[in-house]
Design a protein around this motif. Structure first.
Motif, PDB file in Angstrom:
ATOM      1  N   VAL A 106       0.839  -1.205   0.000  1.00 19.20           N
ATOM      2  CA  VAL A 106       0.000   0.000   0.000  1.00 19.20           C
ATOM      3  C   VAL A 106       0.873   1.253   0.000  1.00 19.20           C
ATOM      4  N   SER A 107       1.898   1.259   0.838  1.00 18.11           N
ATOM      5  CA  SER A 107       2.729   2.461   0.947  1.00 18.11           C
ATOM      6  C   SER A 107       3.604   2.685  -0.282  1.00 18.11           C
ATOM      7  N   GLU A 108       3.941   1.619  -0.996  1.00 15.81           N
ATOM      8  CA  GLU A 108       4.828   1.755  -2.152  1.00 15.81           C
ATOM      9  C   GLU A 108       4.101   1.896  -3.484  1.00 15.81           C
ATOM     10  N   SER A 109       2.803   1.632  -3.520  1.00 16.49           N
ATOM     11  CA  SER A 109       2.147   1.498  -4.824  1.00 16.49           C
ATOM     12  C   SER A 109       1.008   2.465  -5.102  1.00 16.49           C
ATOM     13  N   GLU A 110       0.719   3.366  -4.197  1.00 18.04           N
ATOM     14  CA  GLU A 110      -0.479   4.196  -4.329  1.00 18.04           C
ATOM     15  C   GLU A 110      -0.589   4.881  -5.693  1.00 18.04           C
ATOM     16  N   THR A 111       0.445   5.560  -6.124  1.00 21.54           N
ATOM     17  CA  THR A 111       0.362   6.276  -7.406  1.00 21.54           C
ATOM     18  C   THR A 111       0.933   5.471  -8.560  1.00 21.54           C
ATOM     19  N   SER A 112       1.943   4.645  -8.281  1.00 26.46           N
ATOM     20  CA  SER A 112       2.612   3.939  -9.373  1.00 26.46           C
ATOM     21  C   SER A 112       1.886   2.679  -9.836  1.00 26.46           C
ATOM     22  N   GLN A 113       1.192   2.010  -8.956  1.00 29.07           N
ATOM     23  CA  GLN A 113       0.521   0.747  -9.285  1.00 29.07           C
ATOM     24  C   GLN A 113      -0.851   0.692  -8.605  1.00 29.07           C
ATOM     25  N   PRO A 114      -1.825   1.454  -9.115  1.00 31.24           N
ATOM     26  CA  PRO A 114      -3.129   1.511  -8.431  1.00 31.24           C
ATOM     27  C   PRO A 114      -3.832   0.160  -8.292  1.00 31.24           C
ATOM     28  N   LYS A 115      -3.627  -0.742  -9.249  1.00 28.80           N
ATOM     29  CA  LYS A 115      -4.267  -2.065  -9.154  1.00 28.80           C
ATOM     30  C   LYS A 115      -3.705  -2.845  -7.958  1.00 28.80           C
ATOM     31  N   LEU A 116      -2.394  -2.797  -7.790  1.00 27.79           N
ATOM     32  CA  LEU A 116      -1.763  -3.490  -6.655  1.00 27.79           C
ATOM     33  C   LEU A 116      -2.170  -2.834  -5.341  1.00 27.79           C
ATOM     34  N   HIS A 117      -2.232  -1.511  -5.361  1.00 25.00           N
ATOM     35  CA  HIS A 117      -2.633  -0.740  -4.181  1.00 25.00           C
ATOM     36  C   HIS A 117      -4.029  -1.164  -3.719  1.00 25.00           C
ATOM     37  N   THR A 118      -4.956  -1.194  -4.650  1.00 30.25           N
ATOM     38  CA  THR A 118      -6.343  -1.576  -4.336  1.00 30.25           C
ATOM     39  C   THR A 118      -6.411  -3.016  -3.847  1.00 30.25           C
ATOM     40  N   HIS A 119      -5.667  -3.890  -4.486  1.00 31.02           N
ATOM     41  CA  HIS A 119      -5.673  -5.305  -4.103  1.00 31.02           C
ATOM     42  C   HIS A 119      -5.136  -5.490  -2.685  1.00 31.02           C
ATOM     43  N   ALA A 120      -4.066  -4.773  -2.359  1.00 27.42           N
ATOM     44  CA  ALA A 120      -3.497  -4.863  -1.010  1.00 27.42           C
ATOM     45  C   ALA A 120      -4.474  -4.305   0.029  1.00 27.42           C
ATOM     46  N   LEU A 121      -5.156  -3.220  -0.310  1.00 24.98           N
ATOM     47  CA  LEU A 121      -6.159  -2.660   0.607  1.00 24.98           C
ATOM     48  C   LEU A 121      -7.281  -3.663   0.868  1.00 24.98           C
ATOM     49  N   LEU A 122      -7.702  -4.366  -0.174  1.00 20.97           N
ATOM     50  CA  LEU A 122      -8.746  -5.391  -0.003  1.00 20.97           C
ATOM     51  C   LEU A 122      -8.252  -6.514   0.918  1.00 20.97           C
ATOM     52  N   GLY A 123      -6.978  -6.875   0.789  1.00 20.96           N
ATOM     53  CA  GLY A 123      -6.400  -7.890   1.670  1.00 20.96           C
ATOM     54  C   GLY A 123      -6.402  -7.435   3.120  1.00 20.96           C
TER      55      GLY A 123
END
Length: 192
Positions: A106-123
Motif C-alpha cells: 500500500v505504501s509503495e504502490s499508491e500512485t505507481s501501481q493503483p491495481k496493486l494498491h487496491t488489491h493490497a487494501l482489499l487484503g
C-alpha cells in the motif's frame, strides 16, 4: 523442467518482500525461482499477476494463522494477542519482525501501481474483518464492553500492529514490546 507452484509463490513472496514490487525485476524472479521467463509467464501470466497471487497467498496464510491461534486460545482476545505477539516476534525473535507485506505494498504502490494498491487494501480489509469477528465473539462472551464497537476495534488493532512493527525496528528491547502488547489488550478487557 517442472516447478512447484506453491514453492514458486513462497520464493516470490520473499523476493517481493525484500525488494518491493518495483524493485523486483524479471531477472531477479528468474534467478530466485530458478525458472526461465517462459515458465514464469506460462505459470503466472506476468509479474503483476504473480504479485497479485503472492498478495492473495499472504492474506490466506494470515487468516489461517489467526484461525490457528483461535483454535489454541481459551478466548478470542487471547487469540488476537497471540497473533499480534507471533507477528511481532517471528520465531520468538524481535529482530525477525517485518512490515506487513500488504502495508508495504500500500505504501509503495499508491500512485505507481493503483491495481496493486487496491488489491493490497482489499487484503487488509479481509484481515480486519477477521479481527472484527473475534472482537464480536469476545463481546458476546462478555469479555468486552457491550458498548464497544468491534468494527472500530478491528481497525484499531491493525493500526496497533503497524505501529508496533515500526517501533520495533527502532527498539532493541523485547521487554518493551511485550509490555506494549500487554497494554494494548489490557485496555480492552471488561472490568470484573
Amino acid at each position: 523442467m517442472k516447478y512447484d507452484h506453491t514453492d514458486a509463490l513462497n520464493k516470490a513472496t520473499e523476493l517481493f518482500w525484500q525488494k518491493g514490487y518495483q524493485g523486483t525485476k524479471m531477472r531477479d524472479l528468474q534467478e530466485h525461482l530458478d525458472m526461465r521467463p517462459g515458465s514464469i509467464y506460462a505459470g503466472f501470466g506476468s509479474k503483476e499477476a504473480m504479485f497479485l497471487q503472492v498478495l492473495d497467498c499472504y492474506v490466506e496464510q494470515s487468516l489461517l494463522k489467526i484461525d490457528e491461534y483461535d483454535r489454541l486460545a481459551t478466548h478470542p482476545l487471547e487469540a488476537l494477542k497471540d497473533f499480534v505477539s507471533g507477528f511481532i516476534f517471528v520465531e520468538g525473535k524481535l529482530e525477525n519482525s517485518r512490515v506487513c507485506l500488504l502495508v508495504k505494498t500500500v505504501s509503495e504502490s499508491e500512485t505507481s501501481q493503483p491495481k496493486l494498491h487496491t488489491h493490497a487494501l482489499l487484503g487488509l480489509k479481509k484481515i480486519e474483518r477477521k479481527f472484527t469477528a473475534l472482537f464480536t465473539q469476545a463481546q458476546q462472551l462478555k469479555l468486552l464492553s457491550q458498548t464497544a464497537n468491534p468494527e472500530q476495534l478491528g481497525k484499531w488493532l491493525q493500526m496497533q500492529i503497524m505501529g508496533l512493527v515500526i517501533y520495533s525496528k527502532n527498539c532493541a528491547e523485547k521487554e518493551d514490546i511485550v509490555l506494549m502488547i500487554e497494554h494494548i489488550f489490557s485496555t480492552l478487557r471488561q472490568p470484573s
